[in-house]
Each structure stands twice: as C-alpha cells, then as structure tokens.
Design a protein around this motif. Structure first.
Motif, PDB file in Angstrom:
ATOM      1  N   MET A   1       0.846  -1.194   0.000  1.00 38.68           N
ATOM      2  CA  MET A   1       0.000   0.000   0.000  1.00 38.68           C
ATOM      3  C   MET A   1       0.886   1.250   0.000  1.00 38.68           C
ATOM      4  SD  MET A   1      -3.150  -0.703   2.614  1.00 38.68           S
ATOM      5  CE  MET A   1      -2.147  -0.758   4.077  1.00 38.68           C
TER       6      MET A   1
ATOM      7  N   ASP B   1      -1.291 -12.385  -2.890  1.00 38.06           N
ATOM      8  CA  ASP B   1      -1.892 -12.243  -1.549  1.00 38.06           C
ATOM      9  C   ASP B   1      -2.840 -13.392  -1.211  1.00 38.06           C
ATOM     10  OD1 ASP B   1      -0.700  -9.976  -0.440  1.00 38.06           O
ATOM     11  OD2 ASP B   1      -2.065  -8.604  -1.456  1.00 38.06           O
TER      12      ASP B   1
ATOM     13  N   GLY C   1     -15.157  -7.908   4.503  1.00 34.04           N
ATOM     14  CA  GLY C   1     -14.383  -6.845   3.876  1.00 34.04           C
ATOM     15  C   GLY C   1     -14.431  -6.998   2.369  1.00 34.04           C
ATOM     16  N   ALA C   2     -14.091  -5.915   1.683  1.00 37.49           N
ATOM     17  CA  ALA C   2     -14.138  -5.947   0.210  1.00 37.49           C
ATOM     18  C   ALA C   2     -13.043  -5.073  -0.378  1.00 37.49           C
ATOM     19  CB  ALA C   2     -15.512  -5.488  -0.266  1.00 37.49           C
TER      20      ALA C   2
ATOM     21  N   ALA D   1      -9.243  -8.409   0.657  1.00 33.59           N
ATOM     22  CA  ALA D   1     -10.456  -9.236   0.567  1.00 33.59           C
ATOM     23  C   ALA D   1     -10.652  -9.747  -0.848  1.00 33.59           C
ATOM     24  CB  ALA D   1     -11.677  -8.417   1.004  1.00 33.59           C
TER      25      ALA D   1
ATOM     26  N   ASN E   1     -19.662  -7.057   3.759  1.00 33.13           N
ATOM     27  CA  ASN E   1     -18.912  -5.804   3.874  1.00 33.13           C
ATOM     28  C   ASN E   1     -19.824  -4.663   4.291  1.00 33.13           C
ATOM     29  OD1 ASN E   1     -16.432  -4.323   3.585  1.00 33.13           O
ATOM     30  ND2 ASN E   1     -17.322  -3.326   1.797  1.00 33.13           N
ATOM     31  N   ARG E   2     -19.222  -3.693   4.997  1.00 35.84           N
ATOM     32  CA  ARG E   2     -19.951  -2.510   5.452  1.00 35.84           C
ATOM     33  C   ARG E   2     -20.602  -1.778   4.268  1.00 35.84           C
ATOM     34  NH1 ARG E   2     -16.082   1.853   8.233  1.00 35.84           N
ATOM     35  NH2 ARG E   2     -15.192   1.800   6.131  1.00 35.84           N
ATOM     36  N   THR E   3     -19.877  -1.656   3.158  1.00 29.57           N
ATOM     37  CA  THR E   3     -20.402  -0.966   1.972  1.00 29.57           C
ATOM     38  C   THR E   3     -20.835  -2.012   0.952  1.00 29.57           C
ATOM     39  OG1 THR E   3     -18.749   0.740   2.398  1.00 29.57           O
ATOM     40  CG2 THR E   3     -19.845   0.831   0.266  1.00 29.57           C
TER      41      THR E   3
ATOM     42  N   ALA F   1     -10.986  -9.696   6.502  1.00 26.78           N
ATOM     43  CA  ALA F   1     -10.102  -8.945   5.610  1.00 26.78           C
ATOM     44  C   ALA F   1     -10.403  -7.448   5.716  1.00 26.78           C
ATOM     45  CB  ALA F   1     -10.274  -9.434   4.175  1.00 26.78           C
TER      46      ALA F   1
ATOM     47  N   SER G   1      -9.761  -3.886   8.090  1.00 31.41           N
ATOM     48  CA  SER G   1      -8.640  -3.416   8.917  1.00 31.41           C
ATOM     49  C   SER G   1      -9.050  -3.260  10.377  1.00 31.41           C
ATOM     50  CB  SER G   1      -8.099  -2.108   8.343  1.00 31.41           C
ATOM     51  OG  SER G   1      -9.162  -1.290   7.919  1.00 31.41           O
TER      52      SER G   1
ATOM     53  N   MET H   1      -6.676  -3.619  13.652  1.00 27.71           N
ATOM     54  CA  MET H   1      -5.299  -3.205  13.375  1.00 27.71           C
ATOM     55  C   MET H   1      -4.868  -2.189  14.439  1.00 27.71           C
ATOM     56  SD  MET H   1      -4.182  -2.557   9.506  1.00 27.71           S
ATOM     57  CE  MET H   1      -3.683  -0.889   9.299  1.00 27.71           C
TER      58      MET H   1
ATOM     59  N   VAL I   1      -5.267  -9.253   9.687  1.00 24.64           N
ATOM     60  CA  VAL I   1      -4.514  -8.236  10.436  1.00 24.64           C
ATOM     61  C   VAL I   1      -3.346  -8.932  11.130  1.00 24.64           C
ATOM     62  CG1 VAL I   1      -4.631  -6.686  12.436  1.00 24.64           C
ATOM     63  CG2 VAL I   1      -6.543  -6.764  10.808  1.00 24.64           C
TER      64      VAL I   1
ATOM     65  N   MET J   1      -0.162 -15.892   6.035  1.00 24.55           N
ATOM     66  CA  MET J   1      -0.417 -15.292   4.717  1.00 24.55           C
ATOM     67  C   MET J   1       0.706 -14.344   4.342  1.00 24.55           C
ATOM     68  SD  MET J   1      -3.703 -13.144   3.468  1.00 24.55           S
ATOM     69  CE  MET J   1      -3.638 -11.923   2.163  1.00 24.55           C
ATOM     70  N   LEU J   2       1.140 -13.551   5.320  1.00 26.71           N
ATOM     71  CA  LEU J   2       2.212 -12.583   5.072  1.00 26.71           C
ATOM     72  C   LEU J   2       3.468 -13.294   4.562  1.00 26.71           C
ATOM     73  CD1 LEU J   2       3.037  -9.567   5.454  1.00 26.71           C
ATOM     74  CD2 LEU J   2       3.907 -10.228   7.697  1.00 26.71           C
TER      75      LEU J   2
ATOM     76  N   GLN K   1       2.733 -15.171   0.974  1.00 20.41           N
ATOM     77  CA  GLN K   1       2.621 -14.307  -0.216  1.00 20.41           C
ATOM     78  C   GLN K   1       4.012 -13.843  -0.645  1.00 20.41           C
ATOM     79  OE1 GLN K   1       3.143 -10.758  -0.324  1.00 20.41           O
ATOM     80  NE2 GLN K   1       3.662 -10.646   1.848  1.00 20.41           N
TER      81      GLN K   1
HETATM   82  N1  LIG Z   1      -1.640 -10.979   6.386  1.00 20.79           N
HETATM   83  C1  LIG Z   1      -1.324 -10.450   5.208  1.00 20.79           C
HETATM   84  O1  LIG Z   1      -0.412 -10.932   4.506  1.00 20.79           O
HETATM   85  C2  LIG Z   1      -2.081  -9.271   4.698  1.00 20.79           C
HETATM   86  C3  LIG Z   1      -2.020  -8.917   3.335  1.00 20.79           C
HETATM   87  C4  LIG Z   1      -2.763  -7.812   2.895  1.00 20.79           C
HETATM   88  C5  LIG Z   1      -3.527  -7.086   3.807  1.00 20.79           C
HETATM   89  N2  LIG Z   1      -3.550  -7.455   5.123  1.00 20.79           N
HETATM   90  C6  LIG Z   1      -4.372  -6.714   6.098  1.00 20.79           C
HETATM   91  O2  LIG Z   1      -5.727  -6.764   5.673  1.00 20.79           O
HETATM   92  C7  LIG Z   1      -6.415  -5.587   6.113  1.00 20.79           C
HETATM   93  C8  LIG Z   1      -7.170  -4.970   4.932  1.00 20.79           C
HETATM   94  O3  LIG Z   1      -6.222  -4.512   3.969  1.00 20.79           O
HETATM   95  P1  LIG Z   1      -6.693  -3.900   2.559  1.00 20.79           P
HETATM   96  O4  LIG Z   1      -5.467  -3.580   1.807  1.00 20.79           O
HETATM   97  O5  LIG Z   1      -7.719  -4.772   1.936  1.00 20.79           O
HETATM   98  O6  LIG Z   1      -7.420  -2.541   3.042  1.00 20.79           O
HETATM   99  P2  LIG Z   1      -8.528  -1.697   2.262  1.00 20.79           P
HETATM  100  O7  LIG Z   1      -8.426  -1.906   0.795  1.00 20.79           O
HETATM  101  O8  LIG Z   1      -8.418  -0.320   2.820  1.00 20.79           O
HETATM  102  O9  LIG Z   1      -9.943  -2.333   2.733  1.00 20.79           O
HETATM  103  C9  LIG Z   1     -10.365  -2.214   4.061  1.00 20.79           C
HETATM  104  C10 LIG Z   1     -11.697  -2.964   4.263  1.00 20.79           C
HETATM  105  O10 LIG Z   1     -12.018  -2.868   5.648  1.00 20.79           O
HETATM  106  C11 LIG Z   1     -13.358  -2.374   5.792  1.00 20.79           C
HETATM  107  N3  LIG Z   1     -13.418  -1.579   7.015  1.00 20.79           N
HETATM  108  C12 LIG Z   1     -12.529  -0.627   7.423  1.00 20.79           C
HETATM  109  N4  LIG Z   1     -12.910  -0.111   8.605  1.00 20.79           N
HETATM  110  C13 LIG Z   1     -14.079  -0.753   8.946  1.00 20.79           C
HETATM  111  C14 LIG Z   1     -14.973  -0.658  10.050  1.00 20.79           C
HETATM  112  N5  LIG Z   1     -14.741   0.180  11.067  1.00 20.79           N
HETATM  113  N6  LIG Z   1     -16.041  -1.481  10.077  1.00 20.79           N
HETATM  114  C15 LIG Z   1     -16.273  -2.359   9.066  1.00 20.79           C
HETATM  115  N7  LIG Z   1     -15.480  -2.480   7.983  1.00 20.79           N
HETATM  116  C16 LIG Z   1     -14.398  -1.689   7.931  1.00 20.79           C
HETATM  117  C17 LIG Z   1     -13.606  -1.559   4.554  1.00 20.79           C
HETATM  118  O11 LIG Z   1     -15.001  -1.484   4.356  1.00 20.79           O
HETATM  119  P3  LIG Z   1     -15.665  -0.449   3.287  1.00 20.79           P
HETATM  120  O12 LIG Z   1     -15.523  -1.121   1.946  1.00 20.79           O
HETATM  121  O13 LIG Z   1     -17.058  -0.344   3.756  1.00 20.79           O
HETATM  122  O14 LIG Z   1     -14.873   0.828   3.392  1.00 20.79           O
HETATM  123  C18 LIG Z   1     -12.888  -2.382   3.491  1.00 20.79           C
HETATM  124  O15 LIG Z   1     -13.708  -3.442   3.056  1.00 20.79           O
HETATM  125  C19 LIG Z   1      -5.345  -4.670   6.720  1.00 20.79           C
HETATM  126  O16 LIG Z   1      -5.380  -4.808   8.113  1.00 20.79           O
HETATM  127  C20 LIG Z   1      -4.037  -5.221   6.163  1.00 20.79           C
HETATM  128  O17 LIG Z   1      -2.943  -4.999   7.045  1.00 20.79           O
HETATM  129  C21 LIG Z   1      -2.849  -8.536   5.575  1.00 20.79           C
END
Ligand SMILES: NC(=O)c1ccc[n+]([C@@H]2O[C@H](COP(=O)([O-])OP(=O)(O)OC[C@H]3O[C@@H](n4cnc5c(N)ncnc54)[C@H](OP(=O)(O)O)[C@@H]3O)[C@@H](O)[C@H]2O)c1
Length: 239
Positions: free
Chosen positions: A30, A69, A94-95, A99, A118-120, A152, A154, A157, A184, A209-210, A213
C-alpha cells in the motif's frame, strides 16, 4: 532485499528506476498496488482480474505484475495447518484489496461458496463477482453458517494486547466447527482472534499469509523454495 519508501503517486517513477538500476524484482505494498500497473509491461491473469499487483518479476525483457496475496493465504492454510479450502463454505469480511484477492483465491481453490460481507454493499458486489458462480453477497447472519471465516477488514489493526476493541462482526456468531483467520498482523493477537478462541473456534493469525505471499514471489524470482520456517521466525521477531 531492501525496503524503499516510495511516496504515494510515485510508483511509476520507482518502476522506471528499477528498470534503470537492474533490480531483479519487487514486492509492492500500500498504497501502490493499483497505481503500479500502468508502469508494467504485462500482468498475470490474477493481477489483471484483481486490478492489484503485490509482486513484480522479469520475464525476458518484460516486467510482469502478479498478485500472490490470496494464494498466500490458501497456501498457508494448506501447508502450515493442513487445511484444504476445497469444498468449504467461506465468508470473507471486507471488500478491499486484501479481501478481493482472498475471494479470488478461495474460488480458484474450489471452495464451495464464497460469501462476501462488507460494510459498503456496493464494494461487496464487486468483490463477490471475483468468485464467479461460487460468490455472493451476504449478511452477518451468514457467518454462522460457514466453515471458514476470513477477516479482511482493517478492524483490529493497532489494537493493544488487552484491548476490548470492536470486532468486525459479532463474535457470538462463531462456533467450534469453524476456522477463523484474521489477516490483520499488527498485532498478531487481535480482539477477533481472542473472541474466536473463546467461542471454541480455531483461530489463525495473519502471519502465515504474510510469509507465504512473499515466499511465492521469492520462488518466482529464484526458482527455489525459500525456508518458510526461517521467514516466519524472522517475521515474528520483527513484529
Ligand atoms: N496478512 C497479510 O499478509 C495481509 C495482506 C494484505 C492485507 N492485510 C491486512 O488486511 C487488512 C485490509 O487490507 P486492505 O489492503 O484490503 O485494506 P482496504 O483496501 O483499505 O480495505 C479495508 C476494508 O475494511 C473495511 N473496514 C474498514 N474499517 C471498517 C470498520 N470500522 N467497520 C467495518 N469495515 C471496515 C472496509 O469497508 P468499506 O468497503 O465499507 O470501506 C474495506 O472493506 C489490513 O489490516 C491489512 O494490514 C494482511
């Protein structure tokens, strides 16, 4: 490997520099996963479908973008836990970028169903299409009905060790027959995983996963399987 801090909006310049400097490959995180695409010569099918790249390698003179991922999660469940996604009913909460990659990989791994919550809702629709006929948009009630639950979002976090932070859904929906994965990884022990254990479910943190990937990318660069245990130990130490 070295980390380059690239400011938002400068991904194309970073790729151009990598070409000039003869860098053998890149991992992308990111906020560059989508923006980097226009600077590449080609994309793999998964990167094209997802519109996101986390892994870049050379194929002859071509710089190719790929996405590992979701495959990293499926591999980590399989190799670290002996858990096969084939035939499992799954819910992805999540989306966003992570996700979508997981939804795609679960469908590729022949999960029987991939429900996106997902919320949205509009974003859930887009994510669910990545699972083709196996995908659909669901509601929190669906979480109680599946075998594998993947957070999926955040949410969680940065939570402190004893936090009673909100979880992305009501953990009262969970039960002992389920595997619950939280993507997370900061912290590794999230409020959701603690709650999942209390409900008797199997809790899996985001470290696997981390590691996987990244391992998939290293394998592509070097043609050799990296030492997963050494990578996991190093990641755990640094987290
Ligand atoms: N373990 C790994 O290897 C790995 C790899 C990649 C990512 N991750 C982790 O995965 C998480 C998501 O990453 P991303 O890149 O997909 O982020 P992103 O594109 O910003 O997506 C975030 C998602 O979280 C939802 N969300 C955020 N705040 C929320 C809340 N308060 N209540 C409900 N839903 C909420 C969002 O919903 P809306 O669509 O409604 O906004 C969206 O679907 C992060 O914590 C990241 O560190 C881990």
């Amino acid at each position: 490997m070295v980390a380059f801090e690239v400011p938002a909006g400068h991904a194309p310049a970073a790729i151009s520099a990598a070409r000039t400097l003869g860098i053998s490959g890149l991992m992308v995180t990111m906020p560059h996963k989508a923006e980097v695409i226009d600077a590449l010569d080609d994309l793999t099918e998964s990167a094209r479908e997802l519109g996101a790249v986390n892994s870049i390698y050379w194929s002859g003179e071509q710089l190719v973008g790929h996405n590992t991922d979701g495959e990293g999660l499926v591999r980590s469940l399989q190799l670290d836990r002996g858990y096969q996604v084939i035939g499992q009913r799954c819910a992805v909460i999540g989306a966003g970028g992570a996700a979508r990659s997981v939804v795609h990989a679960l469908a590729q791994g022949e999960a029987s169903e991939v429900v996106v919550v997902n919320r949205t809702p509009e974003r859930a629709e887009i994510a669910a299409t990545l699972a083709g006929s196996r995908g659909r948009v669901g509601s929190p009630a669906d979480i109680a009905e599946v075998d594998l639950v993947v957070n999926a979002t955040s949410v969680g976090m940065g939570a402190s060790a004893d936090a009673v932070d909100p979880t992305p859904f009501d953990p009262g929906l969970l039960h002992p027959d389920q595997v619950v994965v939280d993507l997370v990884y900061q912290p590794l022990e999230t409020p959701l995983l603690r709650a999942a254990r209390r409900m008797g479910a199997t809790a899996v943190d985001g470290l696997g996963m981390l590691v996987h990937q990244a391992a998939l990318t290293i394998e592509r660069w070097t043609g050799q399987e990296p030492d997963i245990e050494a990578m996991a130990a190093a990641a755990r130490r640094s987290l």
